[in-house]
Design a protein around this motif. Sequence first.
Motif, PDB file in Angstrom:
ATOM      1  N   ILE A 229      -1.870 -68.438  10.958  1.00  0.00           N
ATOM      2  CA  ILE A 229      -1.990 -67.121  10.082  1.00  0.00           C
ATOM      3  C   ILE A 229      -1.051 -65.849  11.107  1.00  0.00           C
ATOM      4  CG2 ILE A 229      -3.528 -65.479   9.532  1.00  0.00           C
ATOM      5  CD1 ILE A 229      -5.745 -67.730   9.490  1.00  0.00           C
ATOM      6  N   ASP A 230      -0.357 -65.307  10.294  1.00  0.00           N
ATOM      7  CA  ASP A 230       0.696 -64.302  10.553  1.00  0.00           C
ATOM      8  C   ASP A 230       0.032 -62.708  10.312  1.00  0.00           C
ATOM      9  OD1 ASP A 230       3.326 -65.491  12.013  1.00  0.00           O
ATOM     10  OD2 ASP A 230       2.540 -66.774  10.178  1.00  0.00           O
ATOM     11  N   ARG A 231      -0.016 -61.941  11.142  1.00  0.00           N
ATOM     12  CA  ARG A 231      -0.439 -60.473  10.749  1.00  0.00           C
ATOM     13  C   ARG A 231       0.077 -59.608  11.564  1.00  0.00           C
ATOM     14  NH1 ARG A 231      -7.212 -61.251  10.053  1.00  0.00           N
ATOM     15  NH2 ARG A 231      -7.081 -62.257   7.905  1.00  0.00           N
ATOM     16  N   GLY A 232      -0.049 -58.343  11.155  1.00  0.00           N
ATOM     17  CA  GLY A 232       0.500 -57.003  11.955  1.00  0.00           C
ATOM     18  C   GLY A 232      -0.527 -56.061  11.827  1.00  0.00           C
ATOM     19  N   GLN A 233      -0.606 -55.141  12.718  1.00  0.00           N
ATOM     20  CA  GLN A 233      -1.226 -53.948  12.561  1.00  0.00           C
ATOM     21  C   GLN A 233      -0.465 -52.758  12.677  1.00  0.00           C
ATOM     22  OE1 GLN A 233      -4.405 -54.382  15.689  1.00  0.00           O
ATOM     23  NE2 GLN A 233      -5.704 -55.677  14.175  1.00  0.00           N
ATOM     24  N   TRP A 234      -0.744 -51.756  11.860  1.00  0.00           N
ATOM     25  CA  TRP A 234       0.080 -50.593  11.814  1.00  0.00           C
ATOM     26  C   TRP A 234      -0.826 -49.203  11.889  1.00  0.00           C
ATOM     27  CZ3 TRP A 234       5.082 -51.208   9.683  1.00  0.00           C
ATOM     28  CH2 TRP A 234       5.497 -52.596   9.521  1.00  0.00           C
ATOM     29  N   VAL A 235       0.064 -48.384  12.112  1.00  0.00           N
ATOM     30  CA  VAL A 235      -0.637 -47.076  12.296  1.00  0.00           C
ATOM     31  C   VAL A 235      -1.551 -46.505  11.014  1.00  0.00           C
ATOM     32  CG1 VAL A 235      -0.410 -44.566  12.378  1.00  0.00           C
ATOM     33  CG2 VAL A 235       1.029 -45.906  13.991  1.00  0.00           C
ATOM     34  N   LEU A 236      -2.766 -46.138  11.236  1.00  0.00           N
ATOM     35  CA  LEU A 236      -3.851 -46.270  10.190  1.00  0.00           C
ATOM     36  C   LEU A 236      -3.524 -44.706   9.446  1.00  0.00           C
ATOM     37  CD1 LEU A 236      -6.895 -46.942  11.948  1.00  0.00           C
ATOM     38  CD2 LEU A 236      -5.729 -48.552  10.304  1.00  0.00           C
ATOM     39  N   PRO A 237      -3.199 -44.828   7.917  1.00  0.00           N
ATOM     40  CA  PRO A 237      -3.020 -43.848   7.379  1.00  0.00           C
ATOM     41  C   PRO A 237      -3.701 -42.481   7.112  1.00  0.00           C
ATOM     42  CG  PRO A 237      -3.423 -45.364   5.766  1.00  0.00           C
ATOM     43  CD  PRO A 237      -3.662 -45.778   7.260  1.00  0.00           C
ATOM     44  N   GLY A 238      -5.307 -42.879   7.360  1.00  0.00           N
ATOM     45  CA  GLY A 238      -6.339 -41.752   7.425  1.00  0.00           C
ATOM     46  C   GLY A 238      -7.198 -42.058   8.461  1.00  0.00           C
ATOM     47  N   LEU A 239      -7.446 -41.032   9.209  1.00  0.00           N
ATOM     48  CA  LEU A 239      -8.302 -40.787  10.339  1.00  0.00           C
ATOM     49  C   LEU A 239      -9.112 -39.649  10.267  1.00  0.00           C
ATOM     50  CD1 LEU A 239      -5.547 -41.361  12.966  1.00  0.00           C
ATOM     51  CD2 LEU A 239      -7.494 -43.088  12.442  1.00  0.00           C
ATOM     52  N   PRO A 240     -10.470 -39.767  10.860  1.00  0.00           N
ATOM     53  CA  PRO A 240     -11.411 -38.510  10.872  1.00  0.00           C
ATOM     54  C   PRO A 240     -11.019 -37.592  12.041  1.00  0.00           C
ATOM     55  CG  PRO A 240     -12.514 -40.650  11.958  1.00  0.00           C
ATOM     56  CD  PRO A 240     -11.199 -40.789  11.341  1.00  0.00           C
ATOM     57  N   GLY A 241     -10.684 -36.410  11.826  1.00  0.00           N
ATOM     58  CA  GLY A 241     -10.428 -35.473  12.861  1.00  0.00           C
ATOM     59  C   GLY A 241      -8.812 -35.361  12.946  1.00  0.00           C
ATOM     60  N   LYS A 242      -8.352 -34.672  13.895  1.00  0.00           N
ATOM     61  CA  LYS A 242      -6.822 -34.270  13.882  1.00  0.00           C
ATOM     62  C   LYS A 242      -6.202 -35.140  14.446  1.00  0.00           C
ATOM     63  CE  LYS A 242      -7.603 -30.469  15.990  1.00  0.00           C
ATOM     64  NZ  LYS A 242      -7.490 -28.952  16.421  1.00  0.00           N
ATOM     65  N   ARG A 243      -4.837 -35.503  14.102  1.00  0.00           N
ATOM     66  CA  ARG A 243      -4.031 -36.526  15.028  1.00  0.00           C
ATOM     67  C   ARG A 243      -3.292 -35.469  16.100  1.00  0.00           C
ATOM     68  NH1 ARG A 243      -2.356 -41.163  12.015  1.00  0.00           N
ATOM     69  NH2 ARG A 243      -3.340 -41.143   9.941  1.00  0.00           N
ATOM     70  N   MET A 244      -2.867 -36.245  17.268  1.00  0.00           N
ATOM     71  CA  MET A 244      -2.133 -35.489  18.459  1.00  0.00           C
ATOM     72  C   MET A 244      -0.965 -36.121  18.528  1.00  0.00           C
ATOM     73  SD  MET A 244      -5.849 -35.789  20.710  1.00  0.00           S
ATOM     74  CE  MET A 244      -6.414 -37.281  19.804  1.00  0.00           C
ATOM     75  N   VAL A 245       0.092 -35.533  17.510  1.00  0.00           N
ATOM     76  CA  VAL A 245       1.226 -36.461  17.521  1.00  0.00           C
ATOM     77  C   VAL A 245       2.230 -36.050  18.560  1.00  0.00           C
ATOM     78  CG1 VAL A 245       1.196 -37.026  15.135  1.00  0.00           C
ATOM     79  CG2 VAL A 245       2.001 -34.873  15.695  1.00  0.00           C
TER      80      VAL A 245
END
Length: 452
Positions: A229-245
């Motif tokens: 089984i092949d998979r990948g995990q990406w940055v989530l598009p929705g999060l609770p709270g503020k991002r700290m980019v």
Amino acid sequence: MAIAMEIGRMRNRLPLLAVVSALSIFWSTTAIASAPTMSVDEKAAVVAALNSTLKANYAFPDVAVKIAPVLQEHLKNGDYDMATTQEAFASKLTDDLIKVSGDLHFYVGVDPKWIAEFRAKADPSRNAEIRKEEARRQEETNFGFDEVSRLSGNIGYIRFSYFADPEPAYDKAAAAMRFIDSSDAVIIDLRYNNGGYLEMAQFIASYFFSSEKDQLLFDYYYNEDGRRIDRGQWVLPGLPGKRMVDKPVYILTGSTSFSSAEWFSYTMKKLGRATLIGERTAGGAHPVARKPMNDDFLVQVPIGQIRDPVDHSDFEGTGVQPDIESPSIRALALAHKLALENLAKGNDARQAELAWLLPVLTADIQRPAIDADMVQKAVGKYEGRRIIRENGTLYYIWRDRFRVALEPIGPDLFAVEGVSDFRYRFNSQPGKVTSLERVNKDGSIQTYKRLD
């Protein structure tokens, strides 16, 4: 079942298994005396089941081919004859698996209860009960979040000992990230983190990337009973709270950072979002699963390979190299100092704050040399206050009621327990301490004369 959830279910239990193994040294004689012995045929059946399980699940079939004849040879030569109990035989098999493969994830154990639960999960209602119990156990440890705080200079700090299952831990993890989202820089302490669910690593990492651009975090494959089984995990598009980019991120690593803790550090470093400080990590890059071999024996087996999103490499057996090497015990103070130094560049207010905090941070990194004779002579009465010494520690007492410890941060300079806006300095002449100075953060000084 997601691979990281399987990983987490394994890794979270390993510290307990390690403790049991260590304790068994002290009561092994009693345990062996009362435990049933294994016959040669029983051992042969376990070895055959182990080889079959590796063939169906091990991520590296070329290595699996080499393992089987080694175990058979040990069995034939009588190398396992002294391992008379199930536990002793499992320990020997674990040692041999690691020796042949070089993979620290391997573990052979005896756990009839876990095997029964594993098989019971085929029943949806029973599976729900088991999942509920697993969540309860994680809740008892606060889902791995040991400390969330705000360090001096508005630096956010999170320390957690494993990556919990994000389903029951979602609110706790979100609360931790909300607590630090107003900080000017973030320190994530993974020095003693043994790994866990890769989905939790994905959740926390997503806070430090924009949602406007698709960003791969982890790319992996795994085997599930002969099926790839092949998979990948990406940055989530929705999060609770503020991002700290835009906030600087510092990750603390140590030799006991393992598995998902290493992957979180490795990916954040590869993507240029974190500076790693501490020691090289353990080098356990492969995802794992526990597989029952019979009613008593199980094997924890590496079932796949994770690749970083930049050049598709990993760190199995070599570990993750920090950007700045430091003994892990000193890594927090060093990261705190570096964060403040970077924030202070071109900022006069920050530079003044750094100058005030620097003695404390420097003392945490390298203990200052203290004149023991001066410390002893500092004991005495001063205007409105006293200095006493107990068990090698100086204490400051005023109004005969309030008492706080003094911690050395320089040859004659001491931080005050629980206080951040002033310190004390002892002034001395040859053979005598003459006065006590309160050095305030704003630069002002009050002097208290020696009275005895």
